[in-house]
Design a protein around this motif. Structure first.
Motif, PDB file in Angstrom:
ATOM      1  N   GLU A  15       0.829  -1.206   0.000  1.00 16.52           N
ATOM      2  CA  GLU A  15       0.000   0.000   0.000  1.00 16.52           C
ATOM      3  C   GLU A  15       0.866   1.259   0.000  1.00 16.52           C
ATOM      4  O   GLU A  15       0.614   2.201  -0.735  1.00 16.52           O
ATOM      5  CB  GLU A  15      -0.922   0.016   1.226  1.00 16.52           C
ATOM      6  N   ASN A  16       1.881   1.263   0.859  1.00 21.50           N
ATOM      7  CA  ASN A  16       2.783   2.417   0.930  1.00 21.50           C
ATOM      8  C   ASN A  16       3.512   2.617  -0.391  1.00 21.50           C
ATOM      9  O   ASN A  16       3.676   3.745  -0.854  1.00 21.50           O
ATOM     10  CB  ASN A  16       3.787   2.254   2.072  1.00 21.50           C
ATOM     11  N   SER A  17       3.956   1.519  -0.989  1.00 24.12           N
ATOM     12  CA  SER A  17       4.655   1.600  -2.265  1.00 24.12           C
ATOM     13  C   SER A  17       3.732   2.140  -3.344  1.00 24.12           C
ATOM     14  O   SER A  17       4.127   2.981  -4.147  1.00 24.12           O
ATOM     15  CB  SER A  17       5.170   0.212  -2.657  1.00 24.12           C
ATOM     16  N   GLN A  18       2.490   1.675  -3.359  1.00 26.65           N
ATOM     17  CA  GLN A  18       1.518   2.144  -4.339  1.00 26.65           C
ATOM     18  C   GLN A  18       1.223   3.626  -4.130  1.00 26.65           C
ATOM     19  O   GLN A  18       1.142   4.400  -5.081  1.00 26.65           O
ATOM     20  CB  GLN A  18       0.242   1.317  -4.237  1.00 26.65           C
ATOM     21  N   SER A  19       1.101   4.039  -2.893  1.00 21.93           N
ATOM     22  CA  SER A  19       0.852   5.442  -2.571  1.00 21.93           C
ATOM     23  C   SER A  19       2.033   6.306  -3.010  1.00 21.93           C
ATOM     24  O   SER A  19       1.844   7.389  -3.566  1.00 21.93           O
ATOM     25  CB  SER A  19       0.610   5.594  -1.071  1.00 21.93           C
ATOM     26  N   ASP A  20       3.246   5.820  -2.764  1.00 22.04           N
ATOM     27  CA  ASP A  20       4.442   6.550  -3.190  1.00 22.04           C
ATOM     28  C   ASP A  20       4.474   6.683  -4.710  1.00 22.04           C
ATOM     29  O   ASP A  20       4.802   7.753  -5.234  1.00 22.04           O
ATOM     30  CB  ASP A  20       5.707   5.835  -2.712  1.00 22.04           C
ATOM     31  N   ASN A  21       4.139   5.599  -5.406  1.00 16.80           N
ATOM     32  CA  ASN A  21       4.106   5.647  -6.872  1.00 16.80           C
ATOM     33  C   ASN A  21       3.086   6.660  -7.368  1.00 16.80           C
ATOM     34  O   ASN A  21       3.350   7.392  -8.326  1.00 16.80           O
ATOM     35  CB  ASN A  21       3.786   4.265  -7.455  1.00 16.80           C
ATOM     36  N   GLU A  22       1.923   6.711  -6.750  1.00 16.37           N
ATOM     37  CA  GLU A  22       0.892   7.658  -7.160  1.00 16.37           C
ATOM     38  C   GLU A  22       1.363   9.095  -6.960  1.00 16.37           C
ATOM     39  O   GLU A  22       1.098   9.964  -7.786  1.00 16.37           O
ATOM     40  CB  GLU A  22      -0.405   7.395  -6.397  1.00 16.37           C
ATOM     41  N   GLU A  23       2.083   9.339  -5.875  1.00 16.63           N
ATOM     42  CA  GLU A  23       2.620  10.683  -5.623  1.00 16.63           C
ATOM     43  C   GLU A  23       3.664  11.050  -6.675  1.00 16.63           C
ATOM     44  O   GLU A  23       3.682  12.176  -7.177  1.00 16.63           O
ATOM     45  CB  GLU A  23       3.233  10.761  -4.230  1.00 16.63           C
ATOM     46  N   VAL A  24       4.524  10.103  -7.006  1.00 17.92           N
ATOM     47  CA  VAL A  24       5.554  10.349  -8.018  1.00 17.92           C
ATOM     48  C   VAL A  24       4.896  10.627  -9.366  1.00 17.92           C
ATOM     49  O   VAL A  24       5.274  11.562 -10.077  1.00 17.92           O
ATOM     50  CB  VAL A  24       6.536   9.149  -8.117  1.00 17.92           C
ATOM     51  N   ILE A  25       3.904   9.830  -9.724  1.00 21.58           N
ATOM     52  CA  ILE A  25       3.199  10.022 -10.986  1.00 21.58           C
ATOM     53  C   ILE A  25       2.516  11.382 -11.021  1.00 21.58           C
ATOM     54  O   ILE A  25       2.588  12.100 -12.027  1.00 21.58           O
ATOM     55  CB  ILE A  25       2.194   8.873 -11.231  1.00 21.58           C
ATOM     56  N   GLN A  27       3.369  14.082  -9.457  1.00 22.62           N
ATOM     57  CA  GLN A  27       4.406  15.106  -9.597  1.00 22.62           C
ATOM     58  C   GLN A  27       4.935  15.144 -11.032  1.00 22.62           C
ATOM     59  O   GLN A  27       5.124  16.224 -11.604  1.00 22.62           O
ATOM     60  CB  GLN A  27       5.558  14.842  -8.615  1.00 22.62           C
ATOM     61  N   LEU A  28       5.148  13.991 -11.625  1.00 18.80           N
ATOM     62  CA  LEU A  28       5.626  13.939 -13.005  1.00 18.80           C
ATOM     63  C   LEU A  28       4.598  14.513 -13.978  1.00 18.80           C
ATOM     64  O   LEU A  28       4.964  15.195 -14.943  1.00 18.80           O
ATOM     65  CB  LEU A  28       5.990  12.500 -13.387  1.00 18.80           C
ATOM     66  N   GLU A  29       3.331  14.256 -13.733  1.00 19.70           N
ATOM     67  CA  GLU A  29       2.279  14.820 -14.585  1.00 19.70           C
ATOM     68  C   GLU A  29       2.275  16.344 -14.519  1.00 19.70           C
ATOM     69  O   GLU A  29       2.069  17.020 -15.530  1.00 19.70           O
ATOM     70  CB  GLU A  29       0.911  14.251 -14.200  1.00 19.70           C
ATOM     71  N   LYS A  30       2.519  16.895 -13.336  1.00 16.87           N
ATOM     72  CA  LYS A  30       2.618  18.351 -13.207  1.00 16.87           C
ATOM     73  C   LYS A  30       3.805  18.870 -14.013  1.00 16.87           C
ATOM     74  O   LYS A  30       3.706  19.908 -14.684  1.00 16.87           O
ATOM     75  CB  LYS A  30       2.772  18.750 -11.735  1.00 16.87           C
ATOM     76  N   GLN A  31       4.908  18.149 -13.956  1.00 14.63           N
ATOM     77  CA  GLN A  31       6.092  18.570 -14.700  1.00 14.63           C
ATOM     78  C   GLN A  31       5.864  18.496 -16.211  1.00 14.63           C
ATOM     79  O   GLN A  31       6.341  19.341 -16.967  1.00 14.63           O
ATOM     80  CB  GLN A  31       7.304  17.748 -14.268  1.00 14.63           C
TER      81      GLN A  31
END
Length: 143
Positions: A15-25, A27-31
């Motif tokens: 769950e934590n890994s999935q949540s971290d991935n969603e946050e990274v994604i 942030q990348l979408e904003k970039q």
């Protein structure tokens, strides 16, 4: 009990890994959205300066291929604007499917406009090159 504890830890880690991935994604979408707007700024500058050249140079103004290049640049600029708007809408739209789909359509329309603009510029550029080759061949011909 130890096996259940291990399974619970593994589930939490996943769950934590999935949540971290969603946050990274996210942030990348904003970039990506920022990058699209930077491209728009560059594209509008290109079209603007090509327009200024057209105003200053009568030779460029009289050449149909040069005018087609300018038209292609402005069409690309419009496409880049649509892509920027669509990308930003996708980023800031809540999970409502219809709004997300509409934003994707706007982005896609912008991509198509850019493609048309690039095709116009490429065609005109090819014609200019062919004209230069013909001129060079005519100058080389000695009867």
């Amino acid at each position: 009990m130890n096996a259940q504890s291990e399974k619970a830890k593994a589930a939490m880690a996943k769950e934590n890994s999935q949540s971290d991935n969603e946050e990274v994604i996210a942030q990348l979408e904003k970039q990506v959205s920022i990058a699209v707007w930077i491209q728009f700024i560059g594209q509008i500058m290109e079209a603007f300066y090509l327009s200024k050249i057209m105003l200053v140079s009568e030779e460029v103004r009289e050449n149909a291929n040069e005018r087609q290049i300018l038209l292609g640049a402005w069409i690309q600029t419009a496409g880049q604007l649509f892509e920027g708007v669509g990308t930003t809408k996708q980023l800031y739209t809540d999970e409502e499917k219809s709004l997300t789909l509409e934003a994707q359509r706007v982005t896609n329309f912008g991509d198509w406009l850019q493609s048309v603009g690039v095709a116009l510029e490429a065609n005109a550029g090819t014609q200019i090159i062919l004209e230069e080759i013909r001129k060079a061949e005519e100058e080389e011909f000695i009867p």
